[in-house]
Structure formats: structure tokens, C-alpha cells
Scaffold this motif. Sequence first.
Motif, PDB file in Angstrom:
ATOM      1  N   THR A 116      40.193  38.216  56.182  1.00 40.42           N
ATOM      2  CA  THR A 116      41.505  37.763  55.722  1.00 40.42           C
ATOM      3  C   THR A 116      41.733  38.278  54.311  1.00 40.42           C
ATOM      4  O   THR A 116      40.932  38.023  53.414  1.00 40.42           O
ATOM      5  N   THR A 117      42.824  39.003  54.150  1.00 40.25           N
ATOM      6  CA  THR A 117      43.200  39.495  52.825  1.00 40.25           C
ATOM      7  C   THR A 117      44.320  38.615  52.291  1.00 40.25           C
ATOM      8  O   THR A 117      45.189  38.177  53.034  1.00 40.25           O
ATOM      9  N   HIS A 118      44.249  38.336  51.003  1.00 39.31           N
ATOM     10  CA  HIS A 118      45.231  37.460  50.345  1.00 39.31           C
ATOM     11  C   HIS A 118      46.083  38.294  49.394  1.00 39.31           C
ATOM     12  O   HIS A 118      45.568  39.081  48.609  1.00 39.31           O
ATOM     13  N   TRP A 119      47.388  38.072  49.458  1.00 39.47           N
ATOM     14  CA  TRP A 119      48.358  38.835  48.696  1.00 39.47           C
ATOM     15  C   TRP A 119      49.300  37.873  47.978  1.00 39.47           C
ATOM     16  O   TRP A 119      49.218  36.680  48.161  1.00 39.47           O
ATOM     17  N   GLY A 120      50.222  38.390  47.231  1.00 39.32           N
ATOM     18  CA  GLY A 120      51.198  37.563  46.525  1.00 39.32           C
ATOM     19  C   GLY A 120      50.678  37.122  45.177  1.00 39.32           C
ATOM     20  O   GLY A 120      49.508  37.328  44.844  1.00 39.32           O
ATOM     21  N   ASP A 121      51.540  36.479  44.419  1.00 39.47           N
ATOM     22  CA  ASP A 121      51.177  36.059  43.062  1.00 39.47           C
ATOM     23  C   ASP A 121      49.979  35.123  43.033  1.00 39.47           C
ATOM     24  O   ASP A 121      49.138  35.203  42.158  1.00 39.47           O
ATOM     25  N   GLN A 122      49.914  34.214  44.001  1.00 38.82           N
ATOM     26  CA  GLN A 122      48.820  33.239  44.045  1.00 38.82           C
ATOM     27  C   GLN A 122      47.893  33.453  45.245  1.00 38.82           C
ATOM     28  O   GLN A 122      47.085  32.598  45.556  1.00 38.82           O
ATOM     29  N   GLY A 123      48.049  34.568  45.947  1.00 37.83           N
ATOM     30  CA  GLY A 123      47.242  34.821  47.128  1.00 37.83           C
ATOM     31  C   GLY A 123      47.702  34.042  48.341  1.00 37.83           C
ATOM     32  O   GLY A 123      46.977  33.876  49.311  1.00 37.83           O
ATOM     33  N   GLU A 124      48.953  33.566  48.285  1.00 40.77           N
ATOM     34  CA  GLU A 124      49.474  32.700  49.339  1.00 40.77           C
ATOM     35  C   GLU A 124      49.861  33.461  50.603  1.00 40.77           C
ATOM     36  O   GLU A 124      49.936  32.888  51.686  1.00 40.77           O
TER      37      GLU A 124
END
Length: 152
Positions: A116-124
Motif C-alpha cells: 500500500t502506497t500513501h499519497w497526499g499531504d497527510q498520506g490519506e
Amino acid sequence: MFRTPRRSGRRVAAAAAVLGLGLSLAAVSPASAAPTVDVNGRYTAKEIHTFLDRFYGEHGPSAADRRNRVSDLLKEKAAANPGFDVLLCAQNTPRSIDIGKVTTAQSARVGWATVTTHWGDQGEVTAELRALVDLDASKPLKLLDVECSPEG
């Protein structure tokens, strides 16, 4: 009359104690240093999880891992897809990466886990891919293939 042991006597006793401890630890060390493989010479789920966790790290594989820990098939896929990271199923670097539960198919000699890769400003924002590894413990662990999710 009691004699006070000389310093050299204390040193000998201390050295013997340390040597004894060292020999005890040496007897335990080889077993703990052995690879975690099953009785049929296949990597275990735990060993594969450790490999994938180190391989992907927090933000993706290192250049050295991309050269040395990836199958020729994946190297060909990467060469055929410039501008797209086939190992991450993405175009950018994720904020963080988690490795899920490893499944092993002993008869197929393959193990895999959801990454699972987390993206976005907070990894959301997350995306998933499936990383496949060969179970044959006679060879070093390598990433065999990556299956991107339909959204990836």
C-alpha cells in the motif's frame, strides 16, 4: 586465615567468565543467523515480508535494489515504460509504504503481498499493488513481478 585474591586472579576469573559467555553466545548465534526457510528449501512468509519491507522502504526501492533485487522481467517492463515506475505503479514518490500480509503458494513456488502506497499531504490517499517473490531459497530473494491495481 583468608587470603585476598590478587588482581591478576580476579582478571583471570573475569576473563574466564567472559570467555564462557562468549562460547555460549557463539553456540546460539549460528542458529539465529540462519535464513528463515522451510524444510523444503522455500522462503517463509516472514522472510518475504522482511525482504519486501526492506526493499520498498519508506518511499520506494533504492537504485541498488532496482539493479540487484529485481527480476529481468521487471527490468524489461521498466525499460519499456519510461516516466512510470513499474515497481510502485506510479509516476511519483509516495509519502510512505506499508507491506501487508504475505501469502505463499508452495506448489507455485511464489509468495506475494499487497503493498500500500500513501499519497497526499497527510498520506490519506492510498493505492495498492501486489508484489510477487520467488520462494526458492537456493537463490537470493528478488522481486519477480508487480501487479498494479486497476486504478494504478
